[in-house]
Design a protein around this motif. Structure first.
Motif, mmCIF file in Angstrom:
data_model
loop_
_atom_site.group_PDB
_atom_site.id
_atom_site.type_symbol
_atom_site.label_atom_id
_atom_site.label_comp_id
_atom_site.label_asym_id
_atom_site.label_seq_id
_atom_site.Cartn_x
_atom_site.Cartn_y
_atom_site.Cartn_z
ATOM 1 N N ILE A 31 0.847 -1.195 0.000
ATOM 2 C CA ILE A 31 0.000 0.000 0.000
ATOM 3 C C ILE A 31 0.881 1.243 0.000
ATOM 4 O O ILE A 31 1.681 1.443 0.906
ATOM 5 N N ALA A 32 0.713 2.074 -1.029
ATOM 6 C CA ALA A 32 1.526 3.281 -1.165
ATOM 7 C C ALA A 32 1.023 4.403 -0.265
ATOM 8 O O ALA A 32 1.814 5.132 0.329
ATOM 9 N N ALA A 33 -0.316 4.542 -0.172
ATOM 10 C CA ALA A 33 -0.876 5.658 0.594
ATOM 11 C C ALA A 33 -2.315 5.355 0.994
ATOM 12 O O ALA A 33 -3.004 4.563 0.343
ATOM 13 N N ALA A 34 -2.751 6.030 2.065
ATOM 14 C CA ALA A 34 -4.115 5.873 2.558
ATOM 15 C C ALA A 34 -4.701 7.231 2.890
ATOM 16 O O ALA A 34 -4.022 8.083 3.457
ATOM 17 N N GLY A 35 -5.955 7.439 2.511
ATOM 18 C CA GLY A 35 -6.679 8.650 2.867
ATOM 19 C C GLY A 35 -7.965 8.272 3.553
ATOM 20 O O GLY A 35 -8.497 7.175 3.328
ATOM 21 N N TYR A 36 -8.495 9.172 4.375
ATOM 22 C CA TYR A 36 -9.728 8.879 5.099
ATOM 23 C C TYR A 36 -10.553 10.138 5.250
ATOM 24 O O TYR A 36 -10.026 11.204 5.574
ATOM 25 N N ASP A 37 -11.852 10.004 4.999
ATOM 26 C CA ASP A 37 -12.787 11.108 5.196
ATOM 27 C C ASP A 37 -13.721 10.723 6.343
ATOM 28 O O ASP A 37 -14.609 9.881 6.162
ATOM 29 N N PRO A 38 -13.535 11.302 7.528
ATOM 30 C CA PRO A 38 -14.364 10.928 8.668
ATOM 31 C C PRO A 38 -15.837 11.312 8.499
ATOM 32 O O PRO A 38 -16.713 10.675 9.081
ATOM 33 N N ALA A 39 -16.131 12.317 7.696
ATOM 34 C CA ALA A 39 -17.519 12.737 7.496
ATOM 35 C C ALA A 39 -18.331 11.681 6.752
ATOM 36 O O ALA A 39 -19.533 11.535 6.992
ATOM 37 N N THR A 40 -17.671 10.945 5.861
ATOM 38 C CA THR A 40 -18.369 9.926 5.071
ATOM 39 C C THR A 40 -17.924 8.506 5.418
ATOM 40 O O THR A 40 -18.481 7.548 4.881
ATOM 41 N N ALA A 41 -16.919 8.373 6.273
ATOM 42 C CA ALA A 41 -16.351 7.072 6.660
ATOM 43 C C ALA A 41 -15.830 6.304 5.451
ATOM 44 O O ALA A 41 -15.977 5.088 5.348
ATOM 45 N N VAL A 42 -15.200 7.042 4.526
ATOM 46 C CA VAL A 42 -14.616 6.429 3.337
ATOM 47 C C VAL A 42 -13.098 6.374 3.490
ATOM 48 O O VAL A 42 -12.456 7.387 3.781
ATOM 49 N N LEU A 43 -12.570 5.185 3.290
ATOM 50 C CA LEU A 43 -11.121 4.950 3.298
ATOM 51 C C LEU A 43 -10.689 4.753 1.861
ATOM 52 O O LEU A 43 -11.268 3.923 1.143
ATOM 53 N N GLU A 44 -9.698 5.510 1.418
ATOM 54 C CA GLU A 44 -9.191 5.396 0.060
ATOM 55 C C GLU A 44 -7.757 4.891 0.122
ATOM 56 O O GLU A 44 -6.923 5.482 0.810
ATOM 57 N N LEU A 45 -7.504 3.798 -0.581
ATOM 58 C CA LEU A 45 -6.170 3.204 -0.579
ATOM 59 C C LEU A 45 -5.582 3.208 -1.974
ATOM 60 O O LEU A 45 -6.245 2.819 -2.939
ATOM 61 N N THR B 232 0.621 -0.076 -4.338
ATOM 62 C CA THR B 232 1.893 0.146 -5.034
ATOM 63 C C THR B 232 1.772 -0.183 -6.519
ATOM 64 O O THR B 232 2.584 0.284 -7.315
ATOM 65 N N SER B 233 0.750 -0.921 -6.910
ATOM 66 C CA SER B 233 0.501 -1.226 -8.326
ATOM 67 C C SER B 233 -0.054 -0.016 -9.071
ATOM 68 O O SER B 233 -0.129 -0.026 -10.299
ATOM 69 N N GLY B 234 -0.488 1.010 -8.316
ATOM 70 C CA GLY B 234 -1.103 2.191 -8.907
ATOM 71 C C GLY B 234 -2.620 2.163 -8.834
ATOM 72 O O GLY B 234 -3.274 3.172 -9.088
ATOM 73 N N GLU B 235 -3.184 1.020 -8.493
ATOM 74 C CA GLU B 235 -4.634 0.925 -8.370
ATOM 75 C C GLU B 235 -5.113 1.670 -7.125
ATOM 76 O O GLU B 235 -4.405 1.726 -6.120
ATOM 77 N N VAL B 236 -6.325 2.234 -7.221
ATOM 78 C CA VAL B 236 -6.926 2.955 -6.105
ATOM 79 C C VAL B 236 -8.303 2.350 -5.837
ATOM 80 O O VAL B 236 -9.089 2.140 -6.766
ATOM 81 N N TYR B 237 -8.568 2.078 -4.573
ATOM 82 C CA TYR B 237 -9.862 1.548 -4.134
ATOM 83 C C TYR B 237 -10.415 2.420 -3.027
ATOM 84 O O TYR B 237 -9.652 2.967 -2.225
ATOM 85 N N ARG B 238 -11.738 2.506 -2.980
ATOM 86 C CA ARG B 238 -12.424 3.167 -1.867
ATOM 87 C C ARG B 238 -13.207 2.114 -1.096
ATOM 88 O O ARG B 238 -13.886 1.271 -1.695
#
Length: 70
Positions: A11-25, A28-34
């Motif tokens: 995993i290259a990076a992780a983001g999180y939005d507490p207002a919507t409880a969405v985790l974005e990852l 390292t392959s370049g793929e992004v998932y929510r």
């Protein structure tokens, strides 16, 4: 969504939005998932994990609904 870089071979990076409880990852392959309906404690656990890849596999991947972003 602002992402935090992780020192992980999976995993290259992780983001999180507490207002919507969405985790974005960004993998390292370049793929992004929510991931949806993720508690803040899970996001913090990922950031603090000794192995982010293992934490993801054990506690996120098959637990929360997701969408492939890119």
């Amino acid at each position: 969504m602002k992402r935090t870089s992780l020192e992980s071979s999976a995993i290259a990076a992780a983001g999180y939005d507490p207002a919507t409880a969405v985790l974005e990852l960004e993998f390292t392959s370049g793929e992004v998932y929510r991931y949806f309906a993720v508690p803040g404690s899970v996001h913090r656990g990922l950031l603090d994990a000794q192995s982010a890849g293992r934490y993801f596999r054990d506690r996120i991947r098959d637990t929360y609904p997701s969408e492939h972003v890119r």
